[in-house]
Design an enzyme around this catalytic site. Structure first.
Site, PDB file in Angstrom:
ATOM      1  CG  ASN A 153       0.105  -0.019   2.744  1.00 26.41           C
ATOM      2  OD1 ASN A 153      -0.330  -0.710   2.524  1.00 26.41           O
ATOM      3  ND2 ASN A 153      -0.411   0.450   3.347  1.00 26.41           N
ATOM      4  CB  CYS A 324       3.800  10.287   9.687  1.00 28.45           C
ATOM      5  SG  CYS A 324       5.536  10.074   9.711  1.00 28.45           S
TER       6      CYS A 324
HETATM    7  C1  PLP Z   1      -2.581  -2.790   2.505  1.00 30.00           C
HETATM    8  C2  PLP Z   1      -3.633  -2.686   3.588  1.00 30.00           C
HETATM    9  N1  PLP Z   1      -4.238  -3.864   4.030  1.00 30.00           N
HETATM   10  C3  PLP Z   1      -5.323  -3.553   4.932  1.00 30.00           C
HETATM   11  C4  PLP Z   1      -6.137  -1.914   5.299  1.00 30.00           C
HETATM   12  C5  PLP Z   1      -6.997  -1.992   6.655  1.00 30.00           C
HETATM   13  O1  PLP Z   1      -8.028  -2.110   5.707  1.00 30.00           O
HETATM   14  P1  PLP Z   1      -9.236  -1.438   6.176  1.00 30.00           P
HETATM   15  O2  PLP Z   1      -9.828   0.330   6.695  1.00 30.00           O
HETATM   16  O3  PLP Z   1     -10.998  -1.516   5.627  1.00 30.00           O
HETATM   17  O4  PLP Z   1      -9.767  -1.127   7.474  1.00 30.00           O
HETATM   18  C6  PLP Z   1      -5.649  -1.148   4.263  1.00 30.00           C
HETATM   19  C7  PLP Z   1      -5.715   0.140   4.569  1.00 30.00           C
HETATM   20  O5  PLP Z   1      -5.389   1.250   5.091  1.00 30.00           O
HETATM   21  C8  PLP Z   1      -4.178  -1.367   3.469  1.00 30.00           C
HETATM   22  O6  PLP Z   1      -3.992  -0.807   2.408  1.00 30.00           O
END
Ligand code: PLP
Length: 386
Positions: A153, A324
């Site tokens: 991400n 951050c």
């Molecule tokens: C790779 C990844 N996993 C998990 C999440 C968490 O998702 P949610 O906002 O639906 O809890 C995010 C969101 O920022 C993400 O980018």
């Protein structure tokens, strides 16, 4: 503050809900508002919407609808996958994950360590890639689970999950992938994935809804106990508007993937070419083997936060990419793991595009960055090149 045009380039954080998604959701607030567990017509209508949504989502994964568990987002899906499997297998103590996972996976694993589990956090290479051979080397007799994300991400790097999944299969280890940023953007090796987490708000759906795909035969202990919804794995009255919205967003994203993914790849290429041409910059993550929508850069001598604020003043929303949130402003664990020098890690900028991004948006950030970077460097105590 007077602003002309607002440009949103933070789609890894969240996306605008598509108009067709809002429209599909609306009837489920005040017309078809029954509880899907109720026997009457209101309940039956809600249940029908729940079934149809589950079927539409299962189809995208070549899965059986019973393998889709609706949750309140991907954080919950990751928790259910990892804790749920750990709780149902008290004798297999060992879990393998990577150092660049989202906190939803990392913090869950860290918590499990306090409960007597052992976790191996795999290193990644300079582009953020896990080495599948290292996964094979770390697997032990008591390894229960490998959890490696499909695409990162913060820096966009795509992980070799097909190879990792095959290795898990050979060793009889369950393979989970957090596919939040990759689902509906790139093809996924479904045959080797045992569990997969998705969040609706990253794909033009509403916030607070997601799902976990759980392959048949995998036993989980629920994290939430109650009325036994979702095959007993996730109790709580189903969020029908949210689930209908997610299913609509899923169908929309898959139907336009062939158009959107190459377009976003083109934007990413343009961003990389023009931004890395500026002095004292570097690309974080893989140049080509990347998610189409995420690019991450470091700028020597600049704080990422200042860059984000100055761009925001010009109507352009981006992110530092370094979560951050901590008061001591620690650099991103992902940038540290790929070996970005600390001075550069503090000056990071994540630009993440979405289906609504246009050529003009990309032109605008490419034009806005050099003067903003120049101004910030002029007032910086650090000199580029030192
Ligand atoms: C790779 C990844 N996993 C998990 C999440 C968490 O998702 P949610 O906002 O639906 O809890 C995010 C969101 O920022 C993400 O980018």
């Amino acid at each position: 503050m007077e602003m002309t045009r607002r440009i949103y380039l933070d789609n890894s954080a969240t996306t605008p809900v598509a108009p067709e998604v809002v429209e599909a959701m609306l009837p489920y607030f005040s017309k078809v508002y029954g509880n899907a567990s109720s026997l009457h017509g209101f309940g039956q209508a809600a249940h029908k919407a729940l079934d149809e949504s589950r079927e539409a989502i299962a189809e995208t994964l070549d899965a059986d609808p019973s393998e889709i568990i609706f949750t309140a987002g991907a954080t919950e899906a990751d928790n259910l996958a990892i804790k749920g499997l750990a709780f149902s297998n008290p004798d297999k103590r060992h879990i393998i994950t990577s150092k660049i996972e989202h906190d939803a996976v990392l913090s869950t694993c860290k918590w499990l360590e306090t409960q007597g589990r052992e976790v191996t956090y795999l290193d990644v290479d300079g582009n953020g890639r896990v080495d599948p051979e290292q996964v094979a080397e770390e697997i032990r007799e008591d390894t229960l689970l490998v959890s490696v994300m499909a695409g990162n991400n913060e820096i966009g790097t795509i992980e070799p999950i097909e190879k990792i999944g095959e290795i898990c299969r050979e060793h009889g280890v369950v393979f989970h992938t957090d596919a939040v940023q990759a689902y509906a953007k790139i093809p996924l090796p479904l045959d080797v994935i045992d569990m997969l987490s998705v969040s609706a708000h990253k794909i033009s759906g509403p916030k607070g809804v997601g799902f976990l795909y759980v392959r048949k035969g995998i036993k989980l202990i629920p994290v939430l106990h109650g009325g036994g919804h979702e095959r007993g794995l996730r109790s709580g009255t189903e969020n029908i508007p949210g689930i209908v919205g997610m299913a609509t967003a899923v169908k929309l994203s898959f139907s336009e993937m062939d158009e959107v993914t190459p377009r976003l790849r083109g934007y990413r290429q343009r961003l990389i070419e023009s931004i890395t041409a500026l002095p004292g910059t570097r690309l974080n993550g893989d140049r080509t083997d990347s998610l189409p929508h995420v690019s991450n850069f470091s700028f020597a001598g600049i704080e990422g936060e200042s860059l984000v604020m100055r761009l925001d003043e010009k109507g352009i929303a981006t992110s530092t990419g370094s979560a951050c949130s901590s008061p001591n402003l620690e650099p991103s664990h992902v940038l540290v793991a790929i070996g970005v020098p600390l001075t550069m890690a503090h000056g990071s900028l994540r630009i993440s595009t979405g289906r609504q991004t246009t050529d003009d948006d990309i032109d605008a950030i490419i034009a806005a960055l050099p003067p903003v970077v120049g101004k910030l460097r002029a007032i910086s105590p650090f000199k580029v090149g030192e």
